[in-house]
Motif scaffolding. Structure first.
Motif, PDB file in Angstrom:
ATOM      1  N   GLU A   1       5.788  48.118   3.493  1.00 46.17           N
ATOM      2  CA  GLU A   1       4.044  48.220   3.557  1.00 46.17           C
ATOM      3  C   GLU A   1       3.227  48.418   2.459  1.00 46.17           C
ATOM      4  O   GLU A   1       2.128  48.118   1.911  1.00 46.17           O
ATOM      5  CB  GLU A   1       4.362  49.983   3.812  1.00 46.17           C
ATOM      6  CG  GLU A   1       4.743  49.488   4.887  1.00 46.17           C
ATOM      7  CD  GLU A   1       5.617  51.867   5.190  1.00 46.17           C
ATOM      8  OE1 GLU A   1       5.794  52.278   6.378  1.00 46.17           O
ATOM      9  OE2 GLU A   1       5.756  51.855   3.465  1.00 46.17           O
ATOM     10  N   ASN A   2       3.800  48.528   0.946  1.00 41.80           N
ATOM     11  CA  ASN A   2       3.285  48.422  -0.356  1.00 41.80           C
ATOM     12  C   ASN A   2       2.471  46.778  -0.874  1.00 41.80           C
ATOM     13  O   ASN A   2       1.062  46.360  -0.708  1.00 41.80           O
ATOM     14  CB  ASN A   2       4.439  48.317  -1.330  1.00 41.80           C
ATOM     15  CG  ASN A   2       3.991  49.510  -2.528  1.00 41.80           C
ATOM     16  OD1 ASN A   2       2.950  49.903  -2.309  1.00 41.80           O
ATOM     17  ND2 ASN A   2       4.826  50.355  -1.544  1.00 41.80           N
TER      18      ASN A   2
ATOM     19  N   ARG B   1      -3.708  45.095   5.571  1.00 41.52           N
ATOM     20  CA  ARG B   1      -4.247  46.194   6.409  1.00 41.52           C
ATOM     21  C   ARG B   1      -5.418  46.206   6.632  1.00 41.52           C
ATOM     22  O   ARG B   1      -6.095  46.888   7.536  1.00 41.52           O
ATOM     23  CB  ARG B   1      -2.765  47.531   5.937  1.00 41.52           C
ATOM     24  CG  ARG B   1      -0.883  47.594   5.967  1.00 41.52           C
ATOM     25  CD  ARG B   1      -1.029  48.652   7.512  1.00 41.52           C
ATOM     26  NE  ARG B   1       0.218  47.640   8.287  1.00 41.52           N
ATOM     27  CZ  ARG B   1       1.571  48.007   7.403  1.00 41.52           C
ATOM     28  NH1 ARG B   1       1.777  48.547   6.791  1.00 41.52           N
ATOM     29  NH2 ARG B   1       2.548  47.528   8.442  1.00 41.52           N
ATOM     30  N   LEU B   2      -5.841  46.755   5.087  1.00 43.16           N
ATOM     31  CA  LEU B   2      -7.431  47.213   5.063  1.00 43.16           C
ATOM     32  C   LEU B   2      -7.986  45.931   5.453  1.00 43.16           C
ATOM     33  O   LEU B   2      -9.489  46.207   6.107  1.00 43.16           O
ATOM     34  CB  LEU B   2      -7.265  47.328   3.627  1.00 43.16           C
ATOM     35  CG  LEU B   2      -7.005  48.305   2.647  1.00 43.16           C
ATOM     36  CD1 LEU B   2      -7.412  48.228   1.343  1.00 43.16           C
ATOM     37  CD2 LEU B   2      -7.411  49.570   2.815  1.00 43.16           C
TER      38      LEU B   2
ATOM     39  N   ILE C   1       0.930  39.686   9.740  1.00 50.81           N
ATOM     40  CA  ILE C   1       1.271  41.081   8.286  1.00 50.81           C
ATOM     41  C   ILE C   1       2.591  40.553   7.768  1.00 50.81           C
ATOM     42  O   ILE C   1       3.057  40.629   7.067  1.00 50.81           O
ATOM     43  CB  ILE C   1       0.973  42.127   8.544  1.00 50.81           C
ATOM     44  CG1 ILE C   1      -0.346  42.719   8.675  1.00 50.81           C
ATOM     45  CG2 ILE C   1       1.453  43.478   7.315  1.00 50.81           C
ATOM     46  CD1 ILE C   1      -0.976  44.208   8.952  1.00 50.81           C
ATOM     47  N   ASP C   2       3.569  40.347   9.394  1.00 50.82           N
ATOM     48  CA  ASP C   2       5.135  40.369   8.551  1.00 50.82           C
ATOM     49  C   ASP C   2       5.580  39.385   7.962  1.00 50.82           C
ATOM     50  O   ASP C   2       6.705  39.142   7.202  1.00 50.82           O
ATOM     51  CB  ASP C   2       6.256  40.927   9.961  1.00 50.82           C
ATOM     52  CG  ASP C   2       6.330  42.189  10.716  1.00 50.82           C
ATOM     53  OD1 ASP C   2       5.661  43.664   9.315  1.00 50.82           O
ATOM     54  OD2 ASP C   2       6.139  42.400  11.525  1.00 50.82           O
TER      55      ASP C   2
ATOM     56  N   LEU D   1      -1.247  38.673  -3.776  1.00 51.68           N
ATOM     57  CA  LEU D   1      -1.620  37.832  -3.275  1.00 51.68           C
ATOM     58  C   LEU D   1      -1.645  37.902  -1.788  1.00 51.68           C
ATOM     59  O   LEU D   1      -2.070  36.954  -1.032  1.00 51.68           O
ATOM     60  CB  LEU D   1       0.240  36.938  -3.821  1.00 51.68           C
ATOM     61  CG  LEU D   1      -0.194  35.848  -5.186  1.00 51.68           C
ATOM     62  CD1 LEU D   1       1.456  35.495  -5.240  1.00 51.68           C
ATOM     63  CD2 LEU D   1      -0.482  35.330  -5.679  1.00 51.68           C
ATOM     64  N   ALA D   2      -1.149  39.254  -1.069  1.00 54.54           N
ATOM     65  CA  ALA D   2      -0.911  39.074   0.069  1.00 54.54           C
ATOM     66  C   ALA D   2      -1.760  38.456   0.633  1.00 54.54           C
ATOM     67  O   ALA D   2      -1.491  37.564   2.022  1.00 54.54           O
ATOM     68  CB  ALA D   2      -1.429  40.489   1.064  1.00 54.54           C
TER      69      ALA D   2
END
Lengths: 344, 224
Positions: free
Chosen positions: A98-99, A105-106, A114-115, A154-155
């Motif tokens: 989640e972090n 998510r934003l 995302i996963d 980096l996400a």
């Protein structure tokens, strides 16, 4: 269109009567790591915060990918820039996954994407997703937490990452490992990085370019090699500290100083070893097997291998074949002080 | 003594319908006051953390509300809201505010500065920081405040009878006037048991809300 990732143009920042930045100007090239280094309170962190508008300049312009950041929406700007701080600031009520997923998510990515991205990043950070995804930050060690912090930054695949003393709170061994890993990762992701530290050794190790700060101003902005070779001011010289010669060896790659002639140059290293045609003067490691270095390793590593053995030459190996040799004398020449220094 | 307890128990069972009605009144009083207090106190607590001056007002308001005895509140408000349920709920509501306000403020302010700073740096708006970071992290602390004031109000609700709002206080007060000890105990003991069981249940909920200590797959209801 601009070829610079970030540009500072005559930027001043004051808090009331205190001047934090007194007209700094420099630009950061895409895909490079630029380190801002200097003593506490010199304005290096303020400089970084100007990029994602956690601070606004009193005067002058900061450009991000050619655009004045004052003209960009603060929130959009921050979501497009990775941000890592010394205290990491992980969200303790969220799992590792989640972090890492925070910015995607934003940005309203769909859950599947995302996963995948979370798994990919945890893989990259050497935190196997199956094991760490569902862990809470408090269950991790300091080094692991900082890896999650970097993965989180980096996400959303930002073009630019801001790292404010990211490894500052770690013990020396963990810090060293993370620095090495991060240098490898940086080659893969090719992100532009602005990196703040007060540690000159970290700056020399991580930076393609280094900006050295004295109070409120940049006193030298150059490559690590040039800074070591020609410190611009006495302040820079003091800041680099002692053992300038040795530090130069840390930033100098073996490939730059090796000699490319010799009997074994051009042959495969495996062949040389298996046919027993290793020249007698080649250094051996403690178990007696012939030692070698890679062309992109530091001259310091080469020197250490030479000192540990009784040989006088070390083969330099790249992609399995010998591309040159390096000797203590060559290293000596490379590390000696510039000729213009006059001894009194 | 055990004889007295036995008599109290007999009194309770032989008036069981009345007991259930009084217990129901008691619980409804606590519940309504508590829900209203939570809504107002959490909101006030959040506003207080946004602005120092608001914080001063909110905290002094909360302190005053805690200092005025509930009976005095009833005396002050019944000319306006009349005798009965409304006055009682209002008095209990006032009394319940402070613990929830202080805990909301403490819970939000306890969130580490670095956590807020990184959330801000990643591009969360103030509202997102509040909703996704500060409130979830503060929930266990806020809930502890709700628990404290709930238990306090189980006791305060005994005074509701003085303004005709019913509750278990009925038996206690009537028992005192009639020197009927079994009746007093039949009213008082269930209240004590109610307070203890609410405390236990809410304590359990509070711990399960604290995701930071209940790691692992179980408590996955954190994403509020």
């Amino acid at each position: 269109m601009s070829q610079h990732a970030i540009e500072f143009e005559n930027v001043r920042k004051s808090y009331g009567d205190t001047l934090a930045l007194d007209g700094i100007s420099f630009s950061v090239e895409p895909g490079t790591t630029t380190v801002l280094v200097g003593p506490s309170g010199c304005g290096k962190t303020t400089t970084m915060k100007l990029v994602n508008r956690l601070e606004d300049p009193t005067d002058g312009t900061v450009k991000f990918e050619g655009q004045d950041v004052q003209e960009v929406d603060k929130i959009d700007l921050r979501r497009s820039i990775g941000y890592v701080i010394q205290d990491i600031g992980l969200f303790d009520h969220m799992t590792v996954a989640e972090n890492v997923a925070t910015v995607p998510r934003l940005l309203d990515w769909d859950e599947e994407r995302i996963d995948e991205r979370v798994d990919e990043l945890l893989e990259l950070m050497d935190l196997p997703p199956a094991q760490y995804r569902e862990d809470y930050p408090r269950e991790l060690s300091g080094g692991q937490r900082q890896r999650v912090g970097v993965a989180r930054a980096l996400a959303a695949d930002p073009d630019v990452m801001l790292m404010d003393e990211p490894f500052g709170a770690l013990d020396p061994i963990t810090r060293d490992n993370l620095q090495d890993e991060f240098l490898e990762i940086q080659e893969q992701i090719n992100t532009t990085i602005l990196f703040v530290t007060h540690d000159i050794d970290e700056a020399l190790k991580m930076g393609d370019k280094i900006a050295i700060y004295d109070v409120g101003e940049v006193v030298q902005y150059d490559t690590p090699e040039n800074i070591l070779e020609n410190p611009a001011t006495e302040f820079v010289e003091d800041f680099i500290g002692q053992n300038r010669g040795l530090k130069k060896l840390q930033v100098l790659e073996v490939g730059h100083i090796m000699s490319t002639d010799g009997r074994i140059v051009g042959q495969s290293w495996a062949d040389v070893r298996s046919t027993g045609s290793v020249p007698a003067e080649v250094a051996t490691d403690e178990s007696g097997t012939p030692a070698h270095v890679a062309a992109d390793q530091s001259t310091e590593t080469a020197l250490s291998k030479l000192v540990e053995s009784d040989g006088s030459k070390l083969p330099v190996v790249e992609n399995g074949s010998v591309v040159g040799t390096v000797s203590v004398d060559q290293i000596n020449d490379a590390s000696s002080e510039p000729k213009e220094i006059v001894y009194e | 003594m055990s004889n007295l307890l036995f008599e109290a128990f007999t009194y309770l069972t032989s008036n069981f319908d009345t007991f259930l009605a009084l217990l129901r009144e008691h619980i409804v009083l606590v519940l309504v006051a508590q829900v209203a207090a939570t809504v107002v106190a959490v909101t006030a607590g959040i506003l207080a953390t946004r602005n120092e001056r608001v914080k001063t007002w909110v905290l002094s308001g909360g302190n005053v509300s805690q200092t005025i005895p509930p009976l005095a509140v009833i005396a002050l408000v019944f000319p306006f809201v009349g005798i009965g349920f409304n006055s009682a709920v209002l008095a209990m509501w006032v009394y319940a505010l402070l613990p929830i306000i202080t805990n909301t403020i403490a819970g939000i302010e306890e969130v580490p500065e670095s956590t807020i700073r990184s959330a801000e740096g990643m591009g969360m708006t103030d509202w997102e920081i509040l909703r996704k970071i500060q409130l979830p992290l503060a929930v266990p602390v806020i809930f502890a405040g709700i628990r404290t004031s709930t238990v306090m109000n189980v006791g305060t609700a005994y005074l509701a009878i003085f303004i005709g709002a019913g509750g278990l206080g009925d038996w206690v007060v009537t028992g005192i006037q009639l020197f009927n000890n079994p009746q007093i105990l039949a009213g008082a003991i269930p209240g004590a048991l109610l307070a203890i069981s609410l405390d236990t249940v809410l304590g359990f909920v509070e711990r399960s809300l604290d995701t930071q200590t209940t790691s692992g797959g179980g408590g996955a209801a954190a994403d509020a």
